[in-house]
Motif scaffolding. Structure first.
Motif, PDB file in Angstrom:
ATOM      1  N   THR A  91      -4.919   1.727  -8.741  1.00 47.69           N
ATOM      2  CA  THR A  91      -4.533   0.836  -7.649  1.00 47.69           C
ATOM      3  C   THR A  91      -4.339   1.577  -6.330  1.00 47.69           C
ATOM      4  N   THR A  92      -4.281   2.899  -6.381  1.00 43.42           N
ATOM      5  CA  THR A  92      -4.133   3.689  -5.163  1.00 43.42           C
ATOM      6  C   THR A  92      -5.478   4.090  -4.578  1.00 43.42           C
ATOM      7  N   PHE A  93      -6.465   4.331  -5.439  1.00 48.76           N
ATOM      8  CA  PHE A  93      -7.760   4.839  -4.995  1.00 48.76           C
ATOM      9  C   PHE A  93      -8.865   3.828  -5.285  1.00 48.76           C
ATOM     10  N   ALA A  94      -9.743   3.654  -4.301  1.00 54.10           N
ATOM     11  CA  ALA A  94     -10.826   2.675  -4.415  1.00 54.10           C
ATOM     12  C   ALA A  94     -11.811   3.081  -5.498  1.00 54.10           C
ATOM     13  N   PRO A  95     -12.440   2.091  -6.156  1.00 56.39           N
ATOM     14  CA  PRO A  95     -13.443   2.415  -7.184  1.00 56.39           C
ATOM     15  C   PRO A  95     -14.583   3.246  -6.593  1.00 56.39           C
ATOM     16  N   GLY A  96     -15.190   4.050  -7.420  1.00 57.92           N
ATOM     17  CA  GLY A  96     -16.292   4.897  -6.973  1.00 57.92           C
ATOM     18  C   GLY A  96     -15.868   6.348  -6.868  1.00 57.92           C
ATOM     19  N   ARG A  97     -16.409   7.022  -5.869  1.00 59.32           N
ATOM     20  CA  ARG A  97     -16.178   8.459  -5.735  1.00 59.32           C
ATOM     21  C   ARG A  97     -14.705   8.797  -5.533  1.00 59.32           C
ATOM     22  N   GLU A  98     -14.003   7.988  -4.737  1.00 63.76           N
ATOM     23  CA  GLU A  98     -12.603   8.296  -4.443  1.00 63.76           C
ATOM     24  C   GLU A  98     -11.760   8.259  -5.717  1.00 63.76           C
ATOM     25  N   ARG A  99     -11.939   7.201  -6.500  1.00 66.93           N
ATOM     26  CA  ARG A  99     -11.173   7.098  -7.734  1.00 66.93           C
ATOM     27  C   ARG A  99     -11.605   8.161  -8.738  1.00 66.93           C
ATOM     28  N   THR A 100     -12.903   8.453  -8.784  1.00 65.13           N
ATOM     29  CA  THR A 100     -13.404   9.459  -9.720  1.00 65.13           C
ATOM     30  C   THR A 100     -12.789  10.823  -9.438  1.00 65.13           C
ATOM     31  N   ARG A 101     -12.716  11.189  -8.143  1.00 66.06           N
ATOM     32  CA  ARG A 101     -12.102  12.477  -7.791  1.00 66.06           C
ATOM     33  C   ARG A 101     -10.631  12.503  -8.202  1.00 66.06           C
ATOM     34  N   ALA A 102      -9.930  11.374  -8.009  1.00 61.92           N
ATOM     35  CA  ALA A 102      -8.519  11.317  -8.398  1.00 61.92           C
ATOM     36  C   ALA A 102      -8.356  11.457  -9.905  1.00 61.92           C
ATOM     37  N   LEU A 103      -9.221  10.794 -10.674  1.00 63.54           N
ATOM     38  CA  LEU A 103      -9.152  10.905 -12.129  1.00 63.54           C
ATOM     39  C   LEU A 103      -9.522  12.308 -12.599  1.00 63.54           C
ATOM     40  N   ALA A 104     -10.410  12.978 -11.866  1.00 64.75           N
ATOM     41  CA  ALA A 104     -10.751  14.354 -12.222  1.00 64.75           C
ATOM     42  C   ALA A 104      -9.540  15.270 -12.048  1.00 64.75           C
ATOM     43  N   VAL A 105      -8.786  15.058 -10.965  1.00 60.30           N
ATOM     44  CA  VAL A 105      -7.552  15.837 -10.769  1.00 60.30           C
ATOM     45  C   VAL A 105      -6.569  15.545 -11.895  1.00 60.30           C
ATOM     46  N   TRP A 106      -6.423  14.269 -12.252  1.00 60.19           N
ATOM     47  CA  TRP A 106      -5.530  13.878 -13.340  1.00 60.19           C
ATOM     48  C   TRP A 106      -5.924  14.555 -14.649  1.00 60.19           C
ATOM     49  N   GLY A 107      -7.216  14.567 -14.963  1.00 61.49           N
ATOM     50  CA  GLY A 107      -7.674  15.192 -16.196  1.00 61.49           C
ATOM     51  C   GLY A 107      -7.442  16.691 -16.211  1.00 61.49           C
ATOM     52  N   THR A 108      -7.702  17.343 -15.085  1.00 62.12           N
ATOM     53  CA  THR A 108      -7.511  18.783 -14.996  1.00 62.12           C
ATOM     54  C   THR A 108      -6.044  19.155 -15.168  1.00 62.12           C
ATOM     55  N   VAL A 109      -5.162  18.413 -14.495  1.00 64.16           N
ATOM     56  CA  VAL A 109      -3.730  18.701 -14.598  1.00 64.16           C
ATOM     57  C   VAL A 109      -3.238  18.466 -16.021  1.00 64.16           C
ATOM     58  N   GLY A 110      -3.720  17.385 -16.662  1.00 69.26           N
ATOM     59  CA  GLY A 110      -3.295  17.098 -18.029  1.00 69.26           C
ATOM     60  C   GLY A 110      -3.691  18.192 -18.998  1.00 69.26           C
ATOM     61  N   ALA A 111      -4.952  18.627 -18.924  1.00 74.51           N
ATOM     62  CA  ALA A 111      -5.417  19.676 -19.829  1.00 74.51           C
ATOM     63  C   ALA A 111      -4.713  21.002 -19.543  1.00 74.51           C
ATOM     64  N   SER A 112      -4.502  21.307 -18.269  1.00 77.28           N
ATOM     65  CA  SER A 112      -3.838  22.560 -17.912  1.00 77.28           C
ATOM     66  C   SER A 112      -2.378  22.551 -18.345  1.00 77.28           C
ATOM     67  N   GLY A 113      -1.756  21.367 -18.322  1.00 81.70           N
ATOM     68  CA  GLY A 113      -0.357  21.272 -18.718  1.00 81.70           C
ATOM     69  C   GLY A 113      -0.132  21.643 -20.173  1.00 81.70           C
ATOM     70  N   ALA A 121       0.830  -1.199   0.000  1.00 79.91           N
ATOM     71  CA  ALA A 121       0.000   0.000   0.000  1.00 79.91           C
ATOM     72  C   ALA A 121       0.863   1.246   0.000  1.00 79.91           C
ATOM     73  N   PRO A 122       0.402   2.325  -0.606  1.00 75.23           N
ATOM     74  CA  PRO A 122       1.163   3.572  -0.590  1.00 75.23           C
ATOM     75  C   PRO A 122       1.142   4.192   0.791  1.00 75.23           C
ATOM     76  N   ARG A 123       2.211   4.896   1.151  1.00 73.68           N
ATOM     77  CA  ARG A 123       2.251   5.540   2.455  1.00 73.68           C
ATOM     78  C   ARG A 123       1.304   6.728   2.533  1.00 73.68           C
ATOM     79  N   SER A 124       1.121   7.405   1.443  1.00 74.17           N
ATOM     80  CA  SER A 124       0.280   8.597   1.421  1.00 74.17           C
ATOM     81  C   SER A 124      -0.459   8.681   0.096  1.00 74.17           C
ATOM     82  N   PRO A 125      -1.770   8.362   0.074  1.00 74.94           N
ATOM     83  CA  PRO A 125      -2.512   8.467  -1.181  1.00 74.94           C
ATOM     84  C   PRO A 125      -2.475   9.870  -1.775  1.00 74.94           C
ATOM     85  N   ILE A 126      -2.550  10.889  -0.904  1.00 75.11           N
ATOM     86  CA  ILE A 126      -2.526  12.260  -1.401  1.00 75.11           C
ATOM     87  C   ILE A 126      -1.155  12.593  -1.980  1.00 75.11           C
ATOM     88  N   GLY A 127      -0.099  12.177  -1.287  1.00 73.93           N
ATOM     89  CA  GLY A 127       1.242  12.392  -1.823  1.00 73.93           C
ATOM     90  C   GLY A 127       1.453  11.649  -3.125  1.00 73.93           C
TER      91      GLY A 127
END
Length: 483
Positions: free
Chosen positions: A132-154, A11-17
């Motif tokens: 593999t870091t974030f559970a399916p459902g809302r938690e993973r969806t929020r993580a993918l939303a951050v990923w999408g935002t960062v990708g488009a902003s980049g 498991a990761p030490r810090s999901p947010i990190g």
């Protein structure tokens, strides 16, 4: 791909990190694609590059990126996503260093191709690690939303940063990648989950990967030759014919292989196929094509210095980020089937605004309104197309599905830029820029129709879909998915 509760996985030490690390790596991929655009004129003048060679500085990255994405995902499954993540970052750093010190076109193009291969290995490992870091459902969806935002902003931030760095030297558009690569590689062992050794690994289908890459490479070569020597030239016709043959060989190889790059189940997932088409149309219109056209127009036709051109893109960067936020809200209320066509339509309007204003050389009155409108559409498309394209894909196939969408995205961008080179010719003026922007707008309009027809039908039953518990709203990214 495994869920966060799979036994045998560290498991990761810090999901947010971990999410910060993965987001920084995603930003690096997007940044490296777009940071080059503003530097192209300076790069071409310094190294005495032809117009075709300048185009290949962009295309060498995106062609190899698109060609090796799926095999990069397979390799990540075999050796572990975190191991691939670190190895890809190291290759990215070495390639960036080589590009920064390049003294001729050959080394520069080799370095850009190597960056593309590194990015192709990095992108699927990022997606696998998020899942593999974030559970399916809302938690993973929020993580993918951050990923999408960062990708488009980049993508937008790269153009701005490219303008700043080019005032010193275009070489810094390569050197800027090194801190991102080093920090992310050092942070990965402590923040990201390790490999699940209990899972089975399928062998890599190297031949299919080579055929896929060769098909894209030769196709773009044919378009580039068409711009240089014409459509009737034997080299152009030979390249296009070779691309068709390679495509047929790839399809035959995939159908007869026991270990295809793309599983039959994914080939039959309608929403994934629609999402792949949308991602190609997105990159050929409001993303790659717009960056290319506006950069050339500002520095060539309007006399902007690199720094001024980069600053001119700031409103676009802000609007892309805003568009991601708006899309996250609209998908929950309108659904992907309405949000994505609306986003493409907004992007098309922005491109048309840029087209009809080319004869007015005022940035504030002619260029800025088009950048604002197209930027909103850009951000909205990026988030909603990944939500819709992966919504009916089982969790264990999410990494491959994301790789397929990103493959078509960058392949679409490569073809878009190649076509624009043909339209613009060797000495573009306001008239040719008008035609080029209208062509990009037409592609965005095609995206409106494509996504409206493709996502209008209800989502498929099953396929690993997720259903929200009774009494809870369905999370963004799970819209229209039923168990």
């Amino acid at each position: 791909m495994t869920s966060p509760t799979t036994p045998g996985r560290a498991a990761p030490r810090s999901p947010i990190g971990g999410l910060v690390t993965l987001s920084a790596a995603q930003f690096l991929i997007a940044l490296d694609f777009s940071v080059i655009f503003v530097a192209l004129p300076s790069m071409g003048a310094d190294l005495d590059l032809s117009a075709s060679a300048v185009q290949w500085v962009v295309s060498a990255y995106s062609v190899f990126f698109a060609g090796f994405l799926v095999v990069g995902g397979r390799a990540a499954d075999r050796i572990g996503a975190r191991n691939m993540f670190i190895a890809a970052l190291l290759l990215f750093g070495v390639a960036s260093l080589a590009g920064g010190i390049a003294g001729d076109a050959s080394l520069l193009l080799i370095a850009r191709g190597a960056q593309g291969v590194a990015a192709a290995a990095l992108q699927p490992s990022i997606l696998a690690l998020v899942n593999t870091t974030f559970a399916p459902g809302r938690e993973r969806t929020r993580a993918l939303a951050v990923w999408g935002t960062v990708g488009a902003s980049g993508l937008a931030a790269g153009v701005v940063l490219g303008g700043l760095l080019t005032t010193v030297s275009w070489r810094w558009t390569f050197f800027v990648n090194l801190p991102f690569a080093i920090v992310c590689a050092l942070a990965a062992p402590g923040l990201l989950p390790g490999r699940n050794d209990s899972r089975t690994s399928s062998p890599l289908n190297v031949l299919s990967a080579v055929l896929c890459t060769a098909t894209v490479l030769v196709s773009v070569l044919g378009l580039t030759l068409a711009a240089d020597v014409g459509w009737s030239d034997p080299l152009t016709l030979g390249s296009i014919a070779a691309a068709v043959v390679l495509l047929v060989l790839f399809v035959v190889r995939e159908r007869g292989s026991a270990q295809p790059l793309v599983e039959p189940a994914l080939r039959g997932t309608r929403t994934l196929l629609v999402g792949c088409g949308a991602s190609a149309l997105y990159m050929a219109s409001v993303a790659g094509s717009e960056f290319y056209l506006v950069t050339l127009m500002l520095q060539g036709g309007r006399g902007f210095e690199p720094l001024a051109a980069g600053i001119a893109f700031l409103p676009l960067a802000v609007c892309i980020t805003l568009g991601n936020i708006v899309a996250g809200r609209l998908v929950n209320t309108l659904g992907v089937g309405r949000t994505l066509p609306l986003a493409f339509a907004i992007g098309a309007v922005g491109l048309v605004l840029l087209a009809v204003s080319v004869h007015n050389h005022s940035y504030w009155l002619a260029i800025l309104p088009g950048l604002i409108v197209s930027g909103l559409g850009h951000g909205m498309i990026y988030t909603s197309m990944f939500v819709g394209g992966t919504r009916d894909v089982a969790d264990e196939n999410q990494g491959v599905a994301g790789a397929l969408m990103t493959t078509t995205q960058y392949a679409g961008g490569t073809f878009g830029v190649a076509l624009l080179v043909i339209v613009l010719g060797t000495d573009p003026d306001d008239g040719t820029f008008l035609l080029a922007f209208l062509l990009a707008g037409a592609v965005a309009l095609a995206g409106t129709v494509w996504s409206w027809l493709g996502f209008r039908a209800p989502a498929a039953q099953g396929g690993g879909a997720v259903k929200a518990p009774a009494g809870e709203p369905v999370a963004a990214g799970e819209e229209g998915r039923t168990a």
